[in-house]
Design an enzyme around this catalytic site. Structure first.
Site, short mmCIF file in Angstrom:
data_model
loop_
_atom_site.label_atom_id
_atom_site.label_comp_id
_atom_site.label_asym_id
_atom_site.label_seq_id
_atom_site.Cartn_x
_atom_site.Cartn_y
_atom_site.Cartn_z
N ALA A 9 -19.76 7.18 -30.57
CA ALA A 9 -19.37 8.11 -31.62
C ALA A 9 -20.58 8.34 -32.51
O ALA A 9 -21.33 7.40 -32.80
CB ALA A 9 -18.21 7.56 -32.44
N HIS B 194 0.84 -1.18 0.00
CA HIS B 194 0.00 0.00 0.00
C HIS B 194 0.89 1.24 0.00
O HIS B 194 2.10 1.16 0.25
CB HIS B 194 -0.92 -0.01 1.21
CG HIS B 194 -2.04 -0.99 1.10
ND1 HIS B 194 -3.12 -1.01 1.96
CD2 HIS B 194 -2.27 -1.98 0.20
CE1 HIS B 194 -3.95 -1.98 1.60
NE2 HIS B 194 -3.46 -2.58 0.54
N GLU C 296 -20.34 0.69 -24.25
CA GLU C 296 -19.97 1.12 -25.60
C GLU C 296 -21.06 0.85 -26.64
O GLU C 296 -20.78 0.80 -27.83
CB GLU C 296 -18.65 0.46 -26.02
CG GLU C 296 -17.43 1.15 -25.45
CD GLU C 296 -16.22 1.11 -26.38
OE1 GLU C 296 -16.33 0.66 -27.52
OE2 GLU C 296 -15.14 1.52 -25.92
N GLU D 81 1.20 3.77 1.98
CA GLU D 81 1.86 4.10 3.24
C GLU D 81 3.12 3.25 3.45
O GLU D 81 4.15 3.74 3.92
CB GLU D 81 0.90 3.89 4.42
CG GLU D 81 -0.33 4.79 4.37
CD GLU D 81 -1.53 4.14 3.69
OE1 GLU D 81 -2.65 4.42 4.11
OE2 GLU D 81 -1.32 3.36 2.73
N THR E 230 -28.62 -0.74 -25.86
CA THR E 230 -27.94 -0.93 -24.58
C THR E 230 -27.70 0.41 -23.88
O THR E 230 -27.95 0.55 -22.68
CB THR E 230 -26.61 -1.66 -24.78
OG1 THR E 230 -26.84 -2.90 -25.45
CG2 THR E 230 -25.93 -1.95 -23.45
N LEU E 231 -27.24 1.40 -24.62
CA LEU E 231 -27.01 2.72 -24.04
C LEU E 231 -28.29 3.31 -23.46
O LEU E 231 -28.29 3.89 -22.37
CB LEU E 231 -26.44 3.66 -25.11
CG LEU E 231 -24.99 3.42 -25.52
CD1 LEU E 231 -24.69 4.08 -26.86
CD2 LEU E 231 -24.03 3.92 -24.45
N CYS F 219 -2.51 -0.79 7.38
CA CYS F 219 -1.57 0.33 7.36
C CYS F 219 -1.62 1.13 8.66
O CYS F 219 -0.63 1.76 9.05
CB CYS F 219 -1.88 1.25 6.17
SG CYS F 219 -1.49 0.50 4.58
N ARG G 104 -5.55 -1.64 -27.54
CA ARG G 104 -4.38 -1.95 -28.37
C ARG G 104 -3.52 -0.72 -28.66
O ARG G 104 -2.33 -0.83 -28.92
CB ARG G 104 -4.83 -2.58 -29.70
CG ARG G 104 -5.65 -3.84 -29.51
CD ARG G 104 -6.20 -4.39 -30.81
NE ARG G 104 -7.03 -3.46 -31.56
CZ ARG G 104 -8.26 -3.12 -31.25
NH1 ARG G 104 -8.83 -3.62 -30.15
NH2 ARG G 104 -8.96 -2.30 -32.00
N GLY H 240 -24.60 -0.87 -28.59
CA GLY H 240 -25.20 0.20 -29.37
C GLY H 240 -26.33 0.93 -28.67
O GLY H 240 -26.40 0.97 -27.45
#
Length: 337
Positions: free
Chosen positions: A150, A44, A276, A46, A281-282, A80, A202, A278
């Site tokens: 997009a 961690h 993402e 700390e 789903t959005l 911690c 990628r 289409g």
């Protein structure tokens, strides 16, 4: 504290399911040690900062700064809070309290109980913002939801027939950077079938997100790119099936998809997801008002006929030019610090 937040951000995309934490140790107005949490299971912040201090005799006269309350329970690593106590540090400054029920104030209580001076809520809004995914997950019991699509200049996300790349290469690279920062990415059956995406980053270094695909009746062909071994893939289905290799199957109630999806993600400890598309789903997330951010990449191209883009009925918070595109960023403040 600004430096703590800066350090914490260096772990974005690699610490899941842990939060982003940076730590700075100061003696006589000079930083003598600093560190950040780099990966789940690793030290961690700390621990990393204390280990960096060369002269440990300075610790009792030093102040430890950290953007998130020190943990007080034993997970993959020891607490911690105990380390801070054993180090001899007498003063701790904290950006924000940890909403994780395993901590949630217990770290502060432990430190105070053992005679350590504790100051909280320093740059609390910035400290909250950097861990918006972690806090949303623990407070609302669902992942942080990012919508992304997009669209053409005339408002279409896809042409009527042929496959068509709408946004610029610069926008595509930014999307891959976003993927490297989030824990998972979700698409529907139609998008998987028609676009055959890889859903990996990628064009940007970092971890690929977990691919989550809606496939109600398991009709998608295993020749699609989402079946490769580039990343773990989870299929949301109503048909129970045993997983194999990097492929997993999760049973979902499609009659109550949003709440069932959130329950599934919470159980799997998945703290963020990019939706993402289409459009169908959005719209599930837009219409139910279950989203936190949205990124809309608008091209200068015209499609004229096809599938209309979803609509968010609010003004964007920010606008940015990316090559031939405009990026509109929306923020839905469902949960604020």
């Amino acid at each position: 504290m600004e430096r703590c937040i800066e350090l914490a951000s260096m772990g974005l995309g690699s610490t899941y399911p842990n939060p982003l934490v940076g730590c700075v140790i100061v003696n006589n107005n000079k930083i003598i040690g600093e560190g950040w949490h780099q990966k789940s299971g690793n030290n961690h912040a700390e621990v990393a900062a204390i280990n960096q201090v060369k002269d440990k005799i300075l610790l009792p006269k030093s102040t430890l700064y950290v953007n998130l309350e020190p943990c007080s329970f034993h997970g993959k690593t020891p607490p911690c809070s105990n380390l801070i106590l054993n180090s001899g540090i007498k003063r701790v400054v904290i950006g924000s309290i940890d909403f994780n029920p395993d901590v949630n104030g217990n770290g502060v209580k432990f430190l105070k109980k053992n005679g350590i001076e504790v100051i909280t809520n320093i740059l609390s809004k910035k400290s909250f913002k950097i861990n918006k995914r972690f806090f949303t997950f623990h407070k609302l019991k669902r992942p942080y939801i990012i919508l992304k699509w997009a669209q053409s200049l005339d408002g279409y996300i896809a042409p009527k027939k042929e496959k068509y790349w709408i946004s610029s290469n610069q926008s595509k690279q930014l999307v891959h950077k976003m993927r490297s920062q989030e824990q998972s990415i979700l698409i529907g059956t139609t998008t998987a079938h028609k676009d055959n995406p890889y859903l990996t980053n990628r064009l940007w270094p970092g971890n690929n997100p977990i691919r989550i695909v809606i496939d109600r009746t398991l009709k998608l062909s295993n020749s699609l790119n989402i079946f490769n071994k580039d990343s773990k893939t989870i299929f949301l289905t109503e048909i129970p099936k045993k997983g194999i290799n990097n492929l997993y199957f999760g049973k979902i109630n499609f009659d109550n998809f949003i709440s069932s999806f959130f329950e599934f993600m919470y159980k799997k400890n998945i703290q963020s997801v990019i939706i993402e598309g289409g459009k169908y789903t959005l719209k599930k997330f837009i219409d139910s008002n279950n989203w936190d951010e949205a990124y809309v990449f608008q091209s200068n191209k015209l499609i004229k006929e096809g599938i209309k883009a979803p609509i968010i009925n609010m003004l964007p918070k920010k606008m940015k030019k990316l090559s031939t595109d405009l990026l509109f960023k929306y923020k839905n403040d469902l949960f604020t610090y």
